[in-house]
Design a protein around this motif. Structure first.
Motif, mmCIF file in Angstrom:
data_model
loop_
_atom_site.group_PDB
_atom_site.id
_atom_site.type_symbol
_atom_site.label_atom_id
_atom_site.label_comp_id
_atom_site.label_asym_id
_atom_site.label_seq_id
_atom_site.Cartn_x
_atom_site.Cartn_y
_atom_site.Cartn_z
ATOM 1 N N MET A 1 0.840 -1.198 0.000
ATOM 2 C CA MET A 1 0.000 0.000 0.000
ATOM 3 C C MET A 1 0.876 1.249 0.000
ATOM 4 N N ARG A 2 0.486 2.213 -0.763
ATOM 5 C CA ARG A 2 1.192 3.491 -0.750
ATOM 6 C C ARG A 2 0.875 4.207 0.536
ATOM 7 N N ARG A 3 1.784 5.017 0.948
ATOM 8 C CA ARG A 3 1.584 5.771 2.174
ATOM 9 C C ARG A 3 0.454 6.772 2.011
ATOM 10 N N LYS A 4 -0.225 7.017 3.130
ATOM 11 C CA LYS A 4 -1.354 7.949 3.179
ATOM 12 C C LYS A 4 -0.973 9.298 2.577
ATOM 13 N N GLU A 5 0.195 9.802 2.958
ATOM 14 C CA GLU A 5 0.644 11.115 2.481
ATOM 15 C C GLU A 5 0.859 11.125 0.973
ATOM 16 N N GLU A 6 1.355 10.017 0.420
ATOM 17 C CA GLU A 6 1.566 9.939 -1.026
ATOM 18 C C GLU A 6 0.227 9.969 -1.763
ATOM 19 N N ILE A 7 -0.740 9.259 -1.237
ATOM 20 C CA ILE A 7 -2.057 9.220 -1.871
ATOM 21 C C ILE A 7 -2.722 10.593 -1.797
ATOM 22 N N GLU A 8 -2.616 11.262 -0.648
ATOM 23 C CA GLU A 8 -3.199 12.605 -0.521
ATOM 24 C C GLU A 8 -2.518 13.586 -1.469
ATOM 25 N N ALA A 9 -1.191 13.493 -1.619
ATOM 26 C CA ALA A 9 -0.471 14.381 -2.541
ATOM 27 C C ALA A 9 -0.881 14.084 -3.990
ATOM 28 N N TYR A 10 -0.996 12.800 -4.333
ATOM 29 C CA TYR A 10 -1.446 12.414 -5.667
ATOM 30 C C TYR A 10 -2.832 13.004 -5.947
ATOM 31 N N ALA A 11 -3.758 12.822 -4.994
ATOM 32 C CA ALA A 11 -5.128 13.302 -5.169
ATOM 33 C C ALA A 11 -5.170 14.830 -5.270
ATOM 34 N N GLU A 12 -4.362 15.497 -4.463
ATOM 35 C CA GLU A 12 -4.332 16.958 -4.531
ATOM 36 C C GLU A 12 -3.873 17.417 -5.918
ATOM 37 N N ASN A 13 -2.842 16.782 -6.464
ATOM 38 C CA ASN A 13 -2.364 17.132 -7.808
ATOM 39 C C ASN A 13 -3.397 16.829 -8.881
ATOM 40 N N LEU A 14 -4.174 15.783 -8.678
ATOM 41 C CA LEU A 14 -5.229 15.425 -9.628
ATOM 42 C C LEU A 14 -6.393 16.410 -9.566
ATOM 43 N N PHE A 15 -6.833 16.731 -8.347
ATOM 44 C CA PHE A 15 -8.045 17.544 -8.183
ATOM 45 C C PHE A 15 -7.807 19.045 -8.342
ATOM 46 N N LEU A 16 -6.602 19.523 -8.122
ATOM 47 C CA LEU A 16 -6.352 20.967 -8.198
ATOM 48 C C LEU A 16 -6.723 21.557 -9.558
ATOM 49 N N PRO A 17 -6.241 21.010 -10.680
ATOM 50 C CA PRO A 17 -6.641 21.609 -11.963
ATOM 51 C C PRO A 17 -8.137 21.481 -12.253
ATOM 52 N N ILE A 18 -8.750 20.413 -11.779
ATOM 53 C CA ILE A 18 -10.198 20.232 -11.999
ATOM 54 C C ILE A 18 -10.974 21.301 -11.235
ATOM 55 N N THR A 19 -10.621 21.519 -9.979
ATOM 56 C CA THR A 19 -11.339 22.522 -9.189
ATOM 57 C C THR A 19 -11.091 23.932 -9.726
ATOM 58 N N GLN A 20 -9.855 24.214 -10.102
ATOM 59 C CA GLN A 20 -9.544 25.545 -10.644
ATOM 60 C C GLN A 20 -10.311 25.812 -11.938
ATOM 61 N N LYS A 21 -10.411 24.796 -12.776
ATOM 62 C CA LYS A 21 -11.135 24.916 -14.052
ATOM 63 C C LYS A 21 -12.586 25.349 -13.836
ATOM 64 N N HIS A 22 -13.173 24.899 -12.738
ATOM 65 C CA HIS A 22 -14.577 25.211 -12.459
ATOM 66 C C HIS A 22 -14.742 26.386 -11.499
ATOM 67 N N GLY A 23 -13.637 27.039 -11.142
ATOM 68 C CA GLY A 23 -13.713 28.212 -10.266
ATOM 69 C C GLY A 23 -13.894 27.873 -8.797
ATOM 70 N N PHE A 24 -13.505 26.667 -8.401
ATOM 71 C CA PHE A 24 -13.611 26.237 -7.015
ATOM 72 C C PHE A 24 -12.237 26.287 -6.345
ATOM 73 N N GLU A 25 -12.256 26.322 -5.045
ATOM 74 C CA GLU A 25 -11.026 26.217 -4.258
ATOM 75 C C GLU A 25 -10.913 24.788 -3.748
ATOM 76 N N LEU A 26 -9.748 24.193 -3.920
ATOM 77 C CA LEU A 26 -9.482 22.886 -3.322
ATOM 78 C C LEU A 26 -9.019 23.159 -1.896
ATOM 79 N N VAL A 27 -9.880 22.850 -0.935
ATOM 80 C CA VAL A 27 -9.616 23.175 0.463
ATOM 81 C C VAL A 27 -8.720 22.136 1.115
#
Length: 155
Positions: A1-27
């Protein structure tokens, strides 16, 4: 299993452009295990608040990428939601936005005999958070001792 922190960093990198595209803040992004199930929680916000439709748009756009990348080995539940009114302050941008606002703080270890404080957020840095208490007393707390800090809810 990948470490929790690695998965959260991966997800943040994935979701950041999606949220920005729609004018949302990734909290925030959390990968946690609760009651035997893993959850990937993504918190988004925007001026005026987030609606269920906003969460659905982000979730639908990320789903195929998450499935294709197969970065997370375990099965998990994806939740995209608003951070809510009582959202914790975690990042420097959260603290910056909340300067002058009333916050509730819970501590790991008591300071001056107390583990909970409410006051105005006056300042912060990498090491400390400074509150102005009701009696006009300034209280400087170590960030490492803060279990939870969030905007105070007044109803």
């Amino acid at each position: 299993m990948r470490r929790k922190e690695e998965i959260e960093a991966y997800a943040e990198n994935l979701f950041l452009p999606i949220t920005q595209k729609h004018g949302f803040e990734l909290v925030d992004v959390e990968y946690v295990k609760e009651a035997g199930s893993w959850y990937l929680r993504v918190y988004i916000d925007k001026e005026g608040g987030i609606a269920v439709d906003d969460c659905e748009v982000v979730s639908r756009e990320a789903d195929p990428i998450l499935d294709t990348d197969d970065c997370i080995e375990e099965s998990y539940i994806l939740e995209v939601s608003s951070p809510g009114l009582g959202r914790p302050l975690k990042k420097d941008k959260d603290f910056a936005r909340s300067i002058g606002e009333e916050v509730e703080v819970r501590l790991f270890r008591a300071v001056e005999g107390c583990k909970e404080y409410t006051g105005l957020l006056n300042a912060y840095d990498k090491i400390t958070v400074t509150l102005m208490l009701e009696d006009e007393k300034t209280l400087v707390l170590e960030r490492s001792n803060i279990a939870l800090i969030r905007l105070a809810l007044d109803f």
